[in-house]
Each structure stands twice: as C-alpha cells, then as structure tokens.
Design a protein around this motif. Sequence first.
Motif, PDB file in Angstrom:
ATOM      1  N   LEU A  79     -22.351 -39.458  -9.290  1.00 18.91           N
ATOM      2  CA  LEU A  79     -21.619 -40.035  -8.194  1.00 18.91           C
ATOM      3  C   LEU A  79     -22.217 -41.075  -7.364  1.00 18.91           C
ATOM      4  O   LEU A  79     -23.870 -39.986  -7.300  1.00 18.91           O
ATOM      5  N   SER A  80     -21.569 -42.195  -6.988  1.00 14.90           N
ATOM      6  CA  SER A  80     -22.122 -42.748  -5.857  1.00 14.90           C
ATOM      7  C   SER A  80     -22.582 -42.114  -4.844  1.00 14.90           C
ATOM      8  O   SER A  80     -21.347 -41.357  -4.658  1.00 14.90           O
ATOM      9  N   LEU A  84     -19.148 -38.803  -2.101  1.00 16.37           N
ATOM     10  CA  LEU A  84     -19.603 -38.008  -2.164  1.00 16.37           C
ATOM     11  C   LEU A  84     -19.429 -37.873  -0.383  1.00 16.37           C
ATOM     12  O   LEU A  84     -18.731 -36.889   0.316  1.00 16.37           O
ATOM     13  N   HIS A  85     -19.199 -38.530   0.478  1.00 16.23           N
ATOM     14  CA  HIS A  85     -19.311 -38.596   1.670  1.00 16.23           C
ATOM     15  C   HIS A  85     -19.796 -37.506   2.449  1.00 16.23           C
ATOM     16  O   HIS A  85     -19.540 -36.722   2.975  1.00 16.23           O
ATOM     17  N   ASN A  92     -17.027 -30.224  -4.398  1.00 22.42           N
ATOM     18  CA  ASN A  92     -16.718 -31.541  -3.890  1.00 22.42           C
ATOM     19  C   ASN A  92     -16.848 -32.483  -4.883  1.00 22.42           C
ATOM     20  O   ASN A  92     -16.121 -34.133  -5.563  1.00 22.42           O
ATOM     21  N   GLN A  93     -17.997 -31.981  -5.608  1.00 23.18           N
ATOM     22  CA  GLN A  93     -18.261 -33.296  -7.187  1.00 23.18           C
ATOM     23  C   GLN A  93     -16.732 -33.071  -8.291  1.00 23.18           C
ATOM     24  O   GLN A  93     -17.132 -34.258  -8.813  1.00 23.18           O
ATOM     25  N   GLU A  94     -17.005 -32.443  -8.289  1.00 22.14           N
ATOM     26  CA  GLU A  94     -15.945 -32.203  -9.384  1.00 22.14           C
ATOM     27  C   GLU A  94     -14.133 -32.459  -9.284  1.00 22.14           C
ATOM     28  O   GLU A  94     -14.477 -33.733  -9.754  1.00 22.14           O
ATOM     29  N   ARG A  99     -11.036 -37.372  -8.934  1.00 20.05           N
ATOM     30  CA  ARG A  99     -10.229 -38.660  -8.728  1.00 20.05           C
ATOM     31  C   ARG A  99     -10.892 -39.698  -9.171  1.00 20.05           C
ATOM     32  O   ARG A  99      -9.957 -40.965  -8.935  1.00 20.05           O
ATOM     33  N   TYR A 100     -11.953 -39.956  -8.701  1.00 14.63           N
ATOM     34  CA  TYR A 100     -12.705 -41.678  -9.578  1.00 14.63           C
ATOM     35  C   TYR A 100     -12.533 -41.779 -10.739  1.00 14.63           C
ATOM     36  O   TYR A 100     -11.703 -43.253 -11.225  1.00 14.63           O
TER      37      TYR A 100
END
Length: 121
Positions: A79-80, A84-85, A92-94, A99-100
Amino acid sequence: MSKQVKSTLVKIFAALALAFACVAVAQTFANDSTSQNVQAAKKNKMSKKEKAAKRWIAMRESGGSYTARNGSCYGKYQLSIGYLHGDLSPKNQERTADRYVYGRYGSWVNAKRFWLTHNWY
C-alpha cells in the motif's frame, strides 16, 4: 455593477454551492458503502475464494511480508505508505487493504482479476 451582472454572479455562486453539496453527499454515500462492505466482510467472514484472492495478491506484492518495501509502497499488500497514516502494524495493514480493495473493486476476487490484467491493483 449592473443588475444583470449581479444576477449572473448570484446564479454562478448558487450553482457552485449546489455542485459542492452534491459532491459532499456523493462522497458520504461512497464512504458509507465502502465501510458497509468492509464491515460485511468482517461479520460474514470472507469466503474461501475471497481469502484465496487476498492471499494470492499478498504473495505477488510482498511474498507475504508485512515489512516489505518498494519505493513509497510498504507492507504485505504494498500500500502507498500514506494510506497507512504512520501505523505500519499488521492489523492496520489488513484493515487498510480491505478498505482499499472493497472501496475500489468491491471484492478481493475482483482485485485479483484486475491484477491479472494489469500486474498491479
């Protein structure tokens, strides 16, 4: 300033305000839909096909590693890093990947289908 010019300006501003309001409503519905898809996936558990497609993408993107890096992309799903903020945790990656994918493709199966055609998702 003439009345005709003022009238035209008022109409333009009213049209712009209406356009912005429509965009805001559309974004709200899009965000709600994405959120509902992610929640549905969690509640109903993913099907075997969904799990397999998600695992397949992860292996192609990172070999399944939560710490893989490639330019500005990071983690198991590459992911960019901005998505991930600052939270690079597996959880959070999952969550962010789900979501993406549900927001963009509707399912992991569809994301895999896109990946097969374009070599990215």
